[in-house]
Design a protein around this motif. Structure first.
Motif, PDB file in Angstrom:
ATOM      1  N   GLY A  17      -8.315   0.936   6.076  1.00  0.00           N
ATOM      2  CA  GLY A  17      -7.278   0.442   5.191  1.00  0.00           C
ATOM      3  C   GLY A  17      -7.099   1.250   3.935  1.00  0.00           C
ATOM      4  O   GLY A  17      -6.445   0.787   2.995  1.00  0.00           O
ATOM      5  N   ASN A  63       0.819  -1.222   0.000  1.00  0.00           N
ATOM      6  CA  ASN A  63       0.000   0.000   0.000  1.00  0.00           C
ATOM      7  C   ASN A  63       0.851   1.270   0.000  1.00  0.00           C
ATOM      8  O   ASN A  63       0.559   2.235   0.705  1.00  0.00           O
ATOM      9  CB  ASN A  63      -0.939   0.013   1.211  1.00  0.00           C
ATOM     10  CG  ASN A  63      -2.007  -1.053   1.118  1.00  0.00           C
ATOM     11  OD1 ASN A  63      -2.728  -1.143   0.134  1.00  0.00           O
ATOM     12  ND2 ASN A  63      -2.096  -1.883   2.152  1.00  0.00           N
ATOM     13  N   LEU A  70      -2.353   4.637   6.325  1.00  0.00           N
ATOM     14  CA  LEU A  70      -3.623   3.946   6.124  1.00  0.00           C
ATOM     15  C   LEU A  70      -4.593   4.315   7.236  1.00  0.00           C
ATOM     16  O   LEU A  70      -4.215   4.360   8.412  1.00  0.00           O
ATOM     17  CB  LEU A  70      -3.414   2.423   6.113  1.00  0.00           C
ATOM     18  CG  LEU A  70      -2.506   1.854   5.017  1.00  0.00           C
ATOM     19  CD1 LEU A  70      -2.389   0.347   5.168  1.00  0.00           C
ATOM     20  CD2 LEU A  70      -3.021   2.220   3.635  1.00  0.00           C
ATOM     21  N   ASP A  71      -5.855   4.593   6.869  1.00  0.00           N
ATOM     22  CA  ASP A  71      -6.847   4.887   7.896  1.00  0.00           C
ATOM     23  C   ASP A  71      -7.416   3.579   8.448  1.00  0.00           C
ATOM     24  O   ASP A  71      -6.978   2.477   8.087  1.00  0.00           O
ATOM     25  CB  ASP A  71      -7.952   5.797   7.341  1.00  0.00           C
ATOM     26  CG  ASP A  71      -8.764   5.147   6.213  1.00  0.00           C
ATOM     27  OD1 ASP A  71      -8.669   3.910   6.034  1.00  0.00           O
ATOM     28  OD2 ASP A  71      -9.491   5.872   5.519  1.00  0.00           O
ATOM     29  N   ASN A  72      -8.396   3.684   9.324  1.00  0.00           N
ATOM     30  CA  ASN A  72      -8.961   2.498   9.973  1.00  0.00           C
ATOM     31  C   ASN A  72      -9.628   1.538   8.992  1.00  0.00           C
ATOM     32  O   ASN A  72      -9.786   0.349   9.285  1.00  0.00           O
ATOM     33  CB  ASN A  72      -9.964   2.917  11.046  1.00  0.00           C
ATOM     34  CG  ASN A  72      -9.295   3.620  12.210  1.00  0.00           C
ATOM     35  OD1 ASN A  72      -8.112   3.384  12.480  1.00  0.00           O
ATOM     36  ND2 ASN A  72     -10.026   4.488  12.896  1.00  0.00           N
ATOM     37  N   ASN A 103       4.132   5.756   9.984  1.00  0.00           N
ATOM     38  CA  ASN A 103       2.974   6.333   9.309  1.00  0.00           C
ATOM     39  C   ASN A 103       3.336   7.511   8.411  1.00  0.00           C
ATOM     40  O   ASN A 103       2.536   8.431   8.247  1.00  0.00           O
ATOM     41  CB  ASN A 103       1.912   6.771  10.323  1.00  0.00           C
ATOM     42  CG  ASN A 103       1.349   5.603  11.099  1.00  0.00           C
ATOM     43  OD1 ASN A 103       1.091   4.548  10.543  1.00  0.00           O
ATOM     44  ND2 ASN A 103       1.170   5.789  12.402  1.00  0.00           N
TER      45      ASN A 103
END
Length: 345
Positions: free
Chosen positions: A209, A28, A205-207, A293
């Protein structure tokens, strides 16, 4: 695939690039840039994906990234250059160069994992201990990667040169290597405007994905552990200048890339600013960079083959959670792809 430069005929470069791009997508990573240097010449340089997703700006070999801890080899060059100039002694007690005792005492009481087992008395730490990550416990007896203590290594360098650390990196690394697309930044030094405009912003990536812009990065001091923004092509210039003894002597380079030994003769997986390990009969010299992150990076050298591989990304996706007390480059899928193509054939 963006901005491809290649002149490697005896390797399956097309399959290598496809493999790297597949790993990018698997991890990702919005965008990354790579370069391969062979016999002091760039033989492959390109970008994959997007440096700026929202604005559709592709990653290229000229895209600037924050390289996090890949800054450490550059910082070690400054130290060794000052040693060559007769200004710095790596084995002189840190307390004679800076306010080390007060810092060590205060930091050793912090809950940080990097403060564990930091023994400040007697004050026997040297700059060599900090640059080789052998400063915890009884100095010189064990390896434990410690970016906080490495950052402090800038203090004695600034003291003997009477100059800021960022200025020393400019003087001893960027200028002689011809790294015109590189700069330092810290809380009192904004990133050079032209680089700030082209900098690949960090992603996470957020919660759910999904890939999203990372929040603003916290400000740091003028330390030796990080603080460099650069491109893969500029790091290739650093690589060539280092190997051709433009930055430091061949003797200093050998010292930098030699595994440190304990007082009992045990060999540690780190030299001065570089991890050092054997892999399938080859000595691999490398450093990773990880800003949680935000960014990740890897710089790998196979000195016996005059071969180097550099990869920079605008997310943490390159990172493989290398343990603090070991060197496990073989766990990186990106490294495995590189070694399988260019080294282990």
């Amino acid at each position: 695939m963006n901005d491809v430069q290649t002149s490697v005929e005896s390797y399956d470069v097309s399959a290598f690039i496809q493999g790297i791009d597949a790993l990018r997508k698997e991890a990702n990573i919005p965008g990354l840039s790579i370069v391969v240097v062979k016999d002091h010449a760039v033989v492959l340089a390109l970008g994959l994906g997007y440096a700026d997703v929202e604005n559709g700006i592709p990653a290229t070999a000229d895209t600037p990234y924050n390289i996090a801890s890949v800054s450490k080899p550059l910082s070690a060059v400054v130290a060794l250059r000052l040693v060559e100039a007769g200004l710095l002694d790596l084995d002189r007690p840190m307390a004679q160069y800076s306010e080390w005792i007060d810092f060590c005492s205060a930091f050793s009481r912090q809950p940080s994992i990097f403060a564990q087992d930091l023994s400040c008395q007697p004050p026997s730490h040297t700059l060599r201990h900090l640059l080789s990550h052998t400063a915890t416990g009884t100095p010189g007896t064990r390896f434990s990667y410690n970016p906080v203590l490495y950052s402090w290594a800038s203090r004695p360098m600034m003291a003997v040169a009477n100059n800021s650390f960022s200025s020393l990196v400019e003087q001893y690394v960027f200028v002689p290597a011809g790294m015109k697309n590189s700069a330092r930044q810290h809380r009192n030094l904004p990133l050079r405007k032209d680089l700030a405009q082209r900098l690949a912003p960090p992603y996470t990536l957020d919660n759910a994905g999904m890939i999203v812009r990372a929040p603003a990065l916290p400000a740091q001091g003028d330390g030796a552990a990080g603080g460099v923004v650069t491109t893969v092509l500029d790091l290739a210039k650093f690589d060539v200048a280092l190997d051709q003894s433009v930055l430091i002597s061949a003797k200093s380079r050998a010292e930098m890339m030699a595994a440190m030994q304990s007082i009992n003769g045990k060999e540690f997986p780190y030299g001065l600013g570089w991890f050092v390990q054997d892999y399938k009969g080859h000595t691999i010299v490398w450093h990773s960079g990880w800003w949680e992150n935000a960014y990740s990076a890897l710089y790998l050298k196979v000195p016996a083959l005059n071969l180097s591989f550099i990869i920079l990304a605008n997310s943490e996706g390159i990172w493989w959670d290398n343990p603090l007390d070991k060197a496990e480059i073989e766990r990186s899928k990106f490294v495995q792809a590189f070694l399988a193509t260019f080294v282990v054939r």
